[in-house]
Enzyme design. Structure first.
Site, PDB file in Angstrom:
ATOM      1  N   ASP A 130       0.792  -1.212  -0.002  1.00  0.00           N
ATOM      2  CA  ASP A 130      -0.159   0.036   0.146  1.00  0.00           C
ATOM      3  C   ASP A 130       0.984   1.296   0.027  1.00  0.00           C
ATOM      4  O   ASP A 130       2.038   1.149   0.402  1.00  0.00           O
ATOM      5  CB  ASP A 130      -0.785  -0.008   1.330  1.00  0.00           C
ATOM      6  CG  ASP A 130      -2.182  -0.803   0.908  1.00  0.00           C
ATOM      7  OD1 ASP A 130      -2.541  -1.202   0.009  1.00  0.00           O
ATOM      8  OD2 ASP A 130      -2.932  -0.941   2.188  1.00  0.00           O
ATOM      9  N   LYS A 152      -3.526   3.315  -3.346  1.00  0.00           N
ATOM     10  CA  LYS A 152      -4.384   4.410  -3.863  1.00  0.00           C
ATOM     11  C   LYS A 152      -4.021   5.792  -3.570  1.00  0.00           C
ATOM     12  O   LYS A 152      -3.523   6.111  -2.455  1.00  0.00           O
ATOM     13  CB  LYS A 152      -5.893   4.294  -3.297  1.00  0.00           C
ATOM     14  CG  LYS A 152      -6.839   5.333  -3.822  1.00  0.00           C
ATOM     15  CD  LYS A 152      -8.148   5.057  -3.529  1.00  0.00           C
ATOM     16  CE  LYS A 152      -9.220   5.934  -3.898  1.00  0.00           C
ATOM     17  NZ  LYS A 152      -8.648   7.306  -4.350  1.00  0.00           N
ATOM     18  N   MET A 267      -9.072   9.279   8.256  1.00  0.00           N
ATOM     19  CA  MET A 267      -9.600   9.362   7.077  1.00  0.00           C
ATOM     20  C   MET A 267     -10.711  10.854   7.096  1.00  0.00           C
ATOM     21  O   MET A 267     -11.828  10.711   6.454  1.00  0.00           O
ATOM     22  CB  MET A 267     -10.402   8.263   6.287  1.00  0.00           C
ATOM     23  CG  MET A 267      -9.547   7.227   6.080  1.00  0.00           C
ATOM     24  SD  MET A 267     -10.080   5.840   5.313  1.00  0.00           S
ATOM     25  CE  MET A 267     -10.997   5.062   6.987  1.00  0.00           C
TER      26      MET A 267
HETATM   27  N1  SAH Z   1      -4.853   0.391   8.688  1.00  0.00           N
HETATM   28  C1  SAH Z   1      -4.440   1.850   8.953  1.00  0.00           C
HETATM   29  C2  SAH Z   1      -5.360   2.985   8.646  1.00  0.00           C
HETATM   30  C3  SAH Z   1      -5.994   2.890   7.087  1.00  0.00           C
HETATM   31  S1  SAH Z   1      -6.972   4.231   6.871  1.00  0.00           S
HETATM   32  C4  SAH Z   1      -4.070   2.028  10.421  1.00  0.00           C
HETATM   33  O1  SAH Z   1      -4.278   1.089  11.400  1.00  0.00           O
HETATM   34  O2  SAH Z   1      -3.295   3.101  10.776  1.00  0.00           O
HETATM   35  C5  SAH Z   1      -5.881   5.309   6.299  1.00  0.00           C
HETATM   36  C6  SAH Z   1      -6.079   6.616   7.340  1.00  0.00           C
HETATM   37  O3  SAH Z   1      -4.973   6.078   8.332  1.00  0.00           O
HETATM   38  C7  SAH Z   1      -5.448   7.973   6.828  1.00  0.00           C
HETATM   39  O4  SAH Z   1      -6.559   8.580   6.225  1.00  0.00           O
HETATM   40  C8  SAH Z   1      -5.241   8.371   8.167  1.00  0.00           C
HETATM   41  O5  SAH Z   1      -6.310   8.813   8.942  1.00  0.00           O
HETATM   42  C9  SAH Z   1      -4.506   7.154   9.123  1.00  0.00           C
HETATM   43  N2  SAH Z   1      -3.019   7.244   8.723  1.00  0.00           N
HETATM   44  C10 SAH Z   1      -2.503   6.378   8.372  1.00  0.00           C
HETATM   45  N3  SAH Z   1      -0.713   6.425   8.294  1.00  0.00           N
HETATM   46  C11 SAH Z   1      -0.999   7.577   9.158  1.00  0.00           C
HETATM   47  C12 SAH Z   1       0.070   8.435   9.522  1.00  0.00           C
HETATM   48  N4  SAH Z   1       1.602   7.782   9.266  1.00  0.00           N
HETATM   49  N5  SAH Z   1      -0.118   9.574  10.269  1.00  0.00           N
HETATM   50  C13 SAH Z   1      -1.310   9.992  10.603  1.00  0.00           C
HETATM   51  N6  SAH Z   1      -2.653   9.324   9.984  1.00  0.00           N
HETATM   52  C14 SAH Z   1      -2.340   8.037   9.308  1.00  0.00           C
END
Ligand code: SAH
Length: 339
Positions: A130, A152, A267
């Site tokens: 991803d 994406k 998100m």
């Molecule tokens: N599976 C992931 C979440 C996927 S949805 C998890 O457990 O973290 C994607 C969302 O995750 C983004 O829109 C944001 O809200 C958050 N996100 C992922 N990586 C991030 C990061 N390094 N810093 C801040 N938000 C993050």
């Protein structure tokens, strides 16, 4: 095996000939504290241009089509080859059934990938990655491993989930050891469950390596504990992908407003103003402390703190955009500020 050599501290780096796996190069440099200048040229495809714009918007590189090699301390020709076209050379019947490991990669810094996750990356025949996965960890993948990027880019190209499921099943059915490398934890808005089910339906052995979710890690890295004794007895993680006014929203924002729990929204950048207004409408104080933490653990990590009512505007003014985690609750102000 590292494809990007260690770069001397403080050196300016120019990356030329960016290819379809340039995000790995850029993340490997970011892990060394380097923000490179990348020089696209006539050979750069539209898909690579889109990736470069996304990485530039996230502060991971500077784009300069005119960059002069003489101006850089180190010039790196993007070392990664083209993306495999998806057709394995051999048509031999599979000697064994492979497997799929769903690896939660943490918020982006390869240091926050678990030991078990790294071991899976190192032994994999195929890595399906991803955009928000810790791409610098691919430096540790086998040089002959097939790497497929399916991430994406917001409002950009993406691989449909069904195609990802099919890819995982196809490679494992060929006897290959497949790692699905994701950001955070695979089962927190990661669609890991769908991939798990696809594997089970096709008789493919599947396991999961849990990851450090950004829902907890991004606030922590900004000095915000999601729980704090005497302030809150829990936290709720909720998707802000569709706002409260959207007919697809199934979230009871009124219940959340009254819950007394820390709210962690993923998100949620685009719907931030709407969400805050809905919480206030349901009785949450507009002065509730709130924060947005973007790019947690990555070089572009930024935090904006404000009141619930003022957060959307403050985030916009500070240019804090996705990927970001929003935290609402007294915990935002719980920790003493370090001198
Ligand atoms: N599976 C992931 C979440 C996927 S949805 C998890 O457990 O973290 C994607 C969302 O995750 C983004 O829109 C944001 O809200 C958050 N996100 C992922 N990586 C991030 C990061 N390094 N810093 C801040 N938000 C993050």
């Amino acid at each position: 095996m590292s494809l990007v050599l260690p770069v001397p501290a403080g050196a300016s780096v120019l990356v030329t000939r960016p290819g379809p796996r340039v995000a790995e190069t850029v993340h490997a440099l970011a892990a060394q504290g380097v923000r490179p200048v990348v020089r696209p040229d006539a050979t750069t495809s539209d898909a690579v241009h889109a990736q470069l714009r996304d990485l530039a918007a996230r502060g991971l590189l500077t784009l300069d089509p005119q960059a002069d090699a003489d101006g850089a301390d180190v010039v790196v020709r993007d070392p990664h080859g083209p993306v495999a076209d998806g057709t394995p050379e051999s048509t031999e019947p599979p000697a064994r059934v492979g497997r799929v490991t769903l690896v939660g990669g943490g918020p982006g810094d390869p240091g926050l990938l678990t030991v078990a996750g790294l071991a899976a990356v190192e032994r994999a025949d195929v890595l399906v990655c991803d955009r928000l996965a810790p791409l610098a960890a691919l430096e540790r993948a086998r040089p002959d491993a097939e790497v497929v990027h399916v991430g994406k880019i917001p409002r950009g190209a993406f691989t449909p989930q069904e195609a990802i499921d099919a890819l995982l099943v196809d490679r494992a059915a060929r006897g290959l050891d497949v790692v699905r490398l994701k950001g955070g934890d695979s089962f927190v808005f990661g669609r890991g469950g769908e991939e798990w089910n696809a594997c089970v339906r096709h008789g493919i052995p599947v396991t999961v390596v849990p990851g450090v979710t950004s829902a907890v890690a991004a606030p922590a890295l900004a000095g915000i504990p999601v729980t704090h004794r005497a302030l809150t007895q829990g936290f709720v993680v909720v998707s802000g992908h569709v706002g409260p006014g959207d007919p697809r929203s199934a979230v009871d924002w009124g219940a959340l407003a009254r819950s007394g729990l820390t709210l962690v929204v993923l998100m949620g950048n685009a719907t931030l103003g709407e969400t805050a207004a809905e919480l206030v409408r349901h009785g949450m104080s507009p002065d509730t402390p709130a924060a947005c933490v973007a790019e947690g653990s990555l070089p572009g990590q930024r935090t904006v703190r404000a009141t619930l009512a003022g957060l959307a505007e403050a985030a916009l003014a500070a240019g804090v955009g996705p990927p970001a985690v929003t935290v609402v609750g007294a915990v935002v102000d719980a920790l003493e500020q370090r001198p």
